[in-house]
Write a protein that holds these residues in place. Structure first.
Motif, PDB file in Angstrom:
ATOM      1  N   ARG A 142       3.288   7.000  -7.877  1.00  0.00           N
ATOM      2  CA  ARG A 142       3.773   6.015  -6.905  1.00  0.00           C
ATOM      3  C   ARG A 142       3.019   6.135  -5.589  1.00  0.00           C
ATOM      4  NH1 ARG A 142       9.597   4.597  -7.535  1.00  0.00           N
ATOM      5  NH2 ARG A 142       9.895   5.182  -5.374  1.00  0.00           N
ATOM      6  N   ARG A 143       2.791   7.372  -5.134  1.00  0.00           N
ATOM      7  CA  ARG A 143       2.090   7.580  -3.873  1.00  0.00           C
ATOM      8  C   ARG A 143       0.669   7.045  -3.944  1.00  0.00           C
ATOM      9  NH1 ARG A 143      -1.611  10.259  -1.665  1.00  0.00           N
ATOM     10  NH2 ARG A 143      -2.128  11.295  -3.623  1.00  0.00           N
ATOM     11  N   THR A 144      -0.032   7.364  -5.030  1.00  0.00           N
ATOM     12  CA  THR A 144      -1.410   6.914  -5.182  1.00  0.00           C
ATOM     13  C   THR A 144      -1.497   5.394  -5.275  1.00  0.00           C
ATOM     14  OG1 THR A 144      -1.948   8.966  -6.359  1.00  0.00           O
ATOM     15  CG2 THR A 144      -3.500   7.138  -6.574  1.00  0.00           C
ATOM     16  N   LEU A 145      -0.585   4.809  -6.056  1.00  0.00           N
ATOM     17  CA  LEU A 145      -0.594   3.360  -6.216  1.00  0.00           C
ATOM     18  C   LEU A 145      -0.277   2.669  -4.891  1.00  0.00           C
ATOM     19  CD1 LEU A 145      -0.866   0.971  -8.080  1.00  0.00           C
ATOM     20  CD2 LEU A 145       1.509   1.272  -8.782  1.00  0.00           C
ATOM     21  N   ARG A 146       0.668   3.189  -4.136  1.00  0.00           N
ATOM     22  CA  ARG A 146       0.998   2.591  -2.842  1.00  0.00           C
ATOM     23  C   ARG A 146      -0.177   2.688  -1.883  1.00  0.00           C
ATOM     24  NH1 ARG A 146       6.667   3.724   0.178  1.00  0.00           N
ATOM     25  NH2 ARG A 146       7.314   3.111  -1.921  1.00  0.00           N
ATOM     26  N   GLU A 147      -0.887   3.799  -1.943  1.00  0.00           N
ATOM     27  CA  GLU A 147      -2.043   3.986  -1.061  1.00  0.00           C
ATOM     28  C   GLU A 147      -3.145   2.988  -1.393  1.00  0.00           C
ATOM     29  OE1 GLU A 147      -5.369   7.439  -0.089  1.00  0.00           O
ATOM     30  OE2 GLU A 147      -3.426   8.009  -0.947  1.00  0.00           O
ATOM     31  N   ILE A 148      -3.431   2.811  -2.688  1.00  0.00           N
ATOM     32  CA  ILE A 148      -4.484   1.877  -3.099  1.00  0.00           C
ATOM     33  C   ILE A 148      -4.113   0.446  -2.726  1.00  0.00           C
ATOM     34  CG2 ILE A 148      -5.660   0.872  -5.088  1.00  0.00           C
ATOM     35  CD1 ILE A 148      -5.524   3.605  -6.427  1.00  0.00           C
ATOM     36  N   TRP A 187      -8.211  -4.874 -10.295  1.00  0.00           N
ATOM     37  CA  TRP A 187      -7.609  -4.678 -11.613  1.00  0.00           C
ATOM     38  C   TRP A 187      -8.336  -3.570 -12.385  1.00  0.00           C
ATOM     39  CZ3 TRP A 187      -3.598  -5.040 -14.552  1.00  0.00           C
ATOM     40  CH2 TRP A 187      -3.718  -5.043 -15.933  1.00  0.00           C
ATOM     41  N   GLN A 188      -9.669  -3.566 -12.322  1.00  0.00           N
ATOM     42  CA  GLN A 188     -10.438  -2.525 -13.003  1.00  0.00           C
ATOM     43  C   GLN A 188     -10.208  -1.163 -12.353  1.00  0.00           C
ATOM     44  OE1 GLN A 188     -12.211  -2.581 -15.850  1.00  0.00           O
ATOM     45  NE2 GLN A 188     -11.440  -4.680 -16.064  1.00  0.00           N
ATOM     46  N   GLN A 189     -10.071  -1.134 -11.037  1.00  0.00           N
ATOM     47  CA  GLN A 189      -9.789   0.127 -10.358  1.00  0.00           C
ATOM     48  C   GLN A 189      -8.446   0.692 -10.781  1.00  0.00           C
ATOM     49  OE1 GLN A 189      -9.745  -0.140  -6.075  1.00  0.00           O
ATOM     50  NE2 GLN A 189      -9.337   2.043  -5.776  1.00  0.00           N
ATOM     51  N   LEU A 190      -7.428  -0.154 -10.843  1.00  0.00           N
ATOM     52  CA  LEU A 190      -6.103   0.287 -11.262  1.00  0.00           C
ATOM     53  C   LEU A 190      -6.109   0.744 -12.721  1.00  0.00           C
ATOM     54  CD1 LEU A 190      -3.907  -2.493  -9.597  1.00  0.00           C
ATOM     55  CD2 LEU A 190      -4.270  -0.152  -8.790  1.00  0.00           C
ATOM     56  N   VAL A 218       8.076   0.826 -15.092  1.00  0.00           N
ATOM     57  CA  VAL A 218       9.047   0.261 -14.153  1.00  0.00           C
ATOM     58  C   VAL A 218       8.781   0.771 -12.739  1.00  0.00           C
ATOM     59  CG1 VAL A 218      11.487   0.274 -13.508  1.00  0.00           C
ATOM     60  CG2 VAL A 218      10.830  -0.154 -15.882  1.00  0.00           C
ATOM     61  N   LEU A 219       8.559   2.075 -12.603  1.00  0.00           N
ATOM     62  CA  LEU A 219       8.300   2.653 -11.277  1.00  0.00           C
ATOM     63  C   LEU A 219       7.002   2.107 -10.687  1.00  0.00           C
ATOM     64  CD1 LEU A 219       9.283   6.378 -11.900  1.00  0.00           C
ATOM     65  CD2 LEU A 219      10.625   4.609 -10.785  1.00  0.00           C
ATOM     66  N   ALA A 220       5.985   1.951 -11.529  1.00  0.00           N
ATOM     67  CA  ALA A 220       4.718   1.408 -11.043  1.00  0.00           C
ATOM     68  C   ALA A 220       4.887  -0.027 -10.577  1.00  0.00           C
ATOM     69  CB  ALA A 220       3.660   1.488 -12.147  1.00  0.00           C
ATOM     70  N   CYS A 221       5.679  -0.797 -11.302  1.00  0.00           N
ATOM     71  CA  CYS A 221       5.850  -2.203 -10.954  1.00  0.00           C
ATOM     72  C   CYS A 221       6.693  -2.397  -9.694  1.00  0.00           C
ATOM     73  CB  CYS A 221       6.463  -2.963 -12.128  1.00  0.00           C
ATOM     74  SG  CYS A 221       5.268  -3.249 -13.451  1.00  0.00           S
ATOM     75  N   GLU A 222       7.474  -1.400  -9.322  1.00  0.00           N
ATOM     76  CA  GLU A 222       8.156  -1.498  -8.033  1.00  0.00           C
ATOM     77  C   GLU A 222       7.124  -1.521  -6.909  1.00  0.00           C
ATOM     78  OE1 GLU A 222      11.473   0.776  -5.210  1.00  0.00           O
ATOM     79  OE2 GLU A 222      10.984   1.585  -7.196  1.00  0.00           O
ATOM     80  N   GLU A 223       6.064  -0.743  -7.068  1.00  0.00           N
ATOM     81  CA  GLU A 223       5.010  -0.709  -6.051  1.00  0.00           C
ATOM     82  C   GLU A 223       4.180  -1.988  -6.070  1.00  0.00           C
ATOM     83  OE1 GLU A 223       4.860   1.556  -3.716  1.00  0.00           O
ATOM     84  OE2 GLU A 223       6.627   2.439  -4.659  1.00  0.00           O
ATOM     85  N   THR A 224       3.868  -2.509  -7.258  1.00  0.00           N
ATOM     86  CA  THR A 224       3.120  -3.768  -7.319  1.00  0.00           C
ATOM     87  C   THR A 224       3.965  -4.913  -6.761  1.00  0.00           C
ATOM     88  OG1 THR A 224       3.834  -4.281  -9.588  1.00  0.00           O
ATOM     89  CG2 THR A 224       1.826  -2.973  -9.322  1.00  0.00           C
ATOM     90  N   GLY A 225       5.289  -4.823  -6.918  1.00  0.00           N
ATOM     91  CA  GLY A 225       6.169  -5.828  -6.344  1.00  0.00           C
ATOM     92  C   GLY A 225       6.174  -5.776  -4.828  1.00  0.00           C
TER      93      GLY A 225
END
Length: 408
Positions: free
Chosen positions: A13-19, A44-47, A73-80
């Motif tokens: 979650r931290r990494t995804l939020r940072e990106i 998209w390719q980076q993710l 689900v947790l990842a999609c909270e960040e994409t949301g």
């Protein structure tokens, strides 16, 4: 149930939020949705390569990360939170579970590795505005009438002389249908004698396949109209597969994913509103210091947190996905509306960032709701309004008296 997140989940979650914080601001979102693909292909390719996002719930034997749907689900909270325009929902939450559940071993080994790597994207095409019905979110999908039912309309499939299949018909409102490399098309076959709904694989560039991107309220959810004019297709799995059951199971998991996305968007809309009312001054003081504004924000906070709890519970128990989605969509709709109100005059301008959240709330409810139908179907499945006939003994005659009551 252990509600605590693992260190790996927190790090993801931290990494995804940072990106996403660096690459997916409101201006970047608006620019990405106006490209031909409808999303930032480089991001998209980076993710996909750095986090393995599209392959989170794919088994390691097929090149995925091998995590549970809860991690998606947790990842999609960040994409949301970032309103990320991407093929993630259509590919990982709709396409992958269906291929995993119904596909042959050869189909799984051929399709899942490139899907996990982000090299291949998928989209689920169902006839008309019937996505919520097909996924059994707002009603029972068992009758299969939404797929055409042997009548005019929908998508029809017939067996070809070469042993293959040919599809003809039309699907509207196909998420990422204009850019997906692989289409999973729900089609009706068998006429009235052996009426059934099956899923077929259609590759991009297939002869007779016509796709056109549609204008939508929420540009971060690109949709397409897909026309199939005698298109060659490959049957997903076999003709005896439980397609309707697989669609319903996919719908339950997708509902949890969508709920998490809505919660992330609602939380971010609330955070941006709180930041604004702290800075905006009226009558010589910040408007956030007024008691009426504090009460409104406190109510929103409680609603968002309740929706977040429901989404996390649905990640653990997908059977509750419909109720969690209803609560999350309601929280997002309310929060987005209050955000526009509390931003005052600038909030009402269509170009303001607050409208990105409002559009997401309205479009998601049109696609996967409405909220009252999500709740009604969940109540029906739980048997809350099922008539029962209990037997009671009359104190005077000693005979049995049967009466109908409503169990609530």
């Amino acid at each position: 149930m252990d509600a605590a997140f693992t260190a790996e989940q927190d790090e993801m979650r931290r990494t995804l939020r940072e990106i996403l914080g660096k690459r997916c601001g409101p201006d970047e979102v608006k620019a990405a949705v106006r490209t031909a693909a409808g999303h930032d292909r480089e991001l998209w390719q980076q993710l996909a390569q750095q986090l393995g996002l599209p392959g989170i719930a794919i088994a390691e034997e097929y090149g995925g990360v091998g995590c549970a749907p809860a991690d998606l689900v947790l990842a999609c909270e960040e994409t949301g939170r970032a309103l990320l325009p991407s093929p993630l929902l259509a590919t990982a939450a709709l396409g992958v579970p269906l291929i995993t559940a119904l596909g042959t071993e050869d189909q799984r080994s051929t399709l899942l590795p490139p899907l996990a790597a982000g090299d291949l994207t998928a989209a689920l095409a169902v006839p008309g505005p019937a996505l919520a019905t097909a996924l059994a979110l707002t009603g029972d999908n068992a009758p299969g009438d939404w797929a055409g039912g042997g009548r005019a309309g929908g998508v029809q499939a017939r067996a070809g002389e070469d042993g293959g299949w040919r599809l003809y018909g039309e699907s509207a409102q196909v998420l990422d249908g204009h850019s997906a490399s692989l289409l999973l098309v729900a089609a009706h076959t068998g006429g009235f004698a052996r009426s059934r709904t099956l899923l077929f694989l259609v590759r991009e560039g297939a002869p007779g396949l016509v796709r056109s991107r549609q204008a939508t309220l929420d540009e971060t959810r690109p949709q397409a109209r897909v026309q199939l004019r005698d298109v060659p297709a490959e049957l997903l799995g076999d003709a005896e597969a439980d397609v309707l059951g697989a669609l319903a199971a996919t719908g339950r998991t997708a509902a949890a994913v969508l709920a998490a996305e809505a919660v992330g968007a609602a939380g971010q809309a609330l955070a941006r509103t709180v930041e604004y009312v702290r800075q905006r001054e009226q009558f010589g003081r910040a408007i956030g210091s007024f008691q009426a504004v504090k009460h409104r924000l406190a109510d929103l906070y409680v609603q968002v947190q309740a929706a977040r709890s429901a989404a996390y519970y649905a990640a653990w128990d997908p059977q509750q996905g419909g109720l969690a989605l209803a609560q999350a969509l309601e929280a997002l709709r309310t929060t987005a509306g209050e955000a526009i109100q509390l931003h005052g005059g600038i909030g009402f301008t269509w170009e303001h960032d607050a409208h990105l959240y409002f559009k997401r709330a309205a479009a998601d409810e049109l696609l996967f709701g409405p909220v009252h139908r999500l709740r009604a179907h969940a109540a029906q499945r739980a048997g809350l309004f099922t008539p029962t006939s209990p037997t009671s003994t009359s104190p005077t005659s000693g005979t049995s008296d049967t009466s109908e009551r409503v169990a609530v």
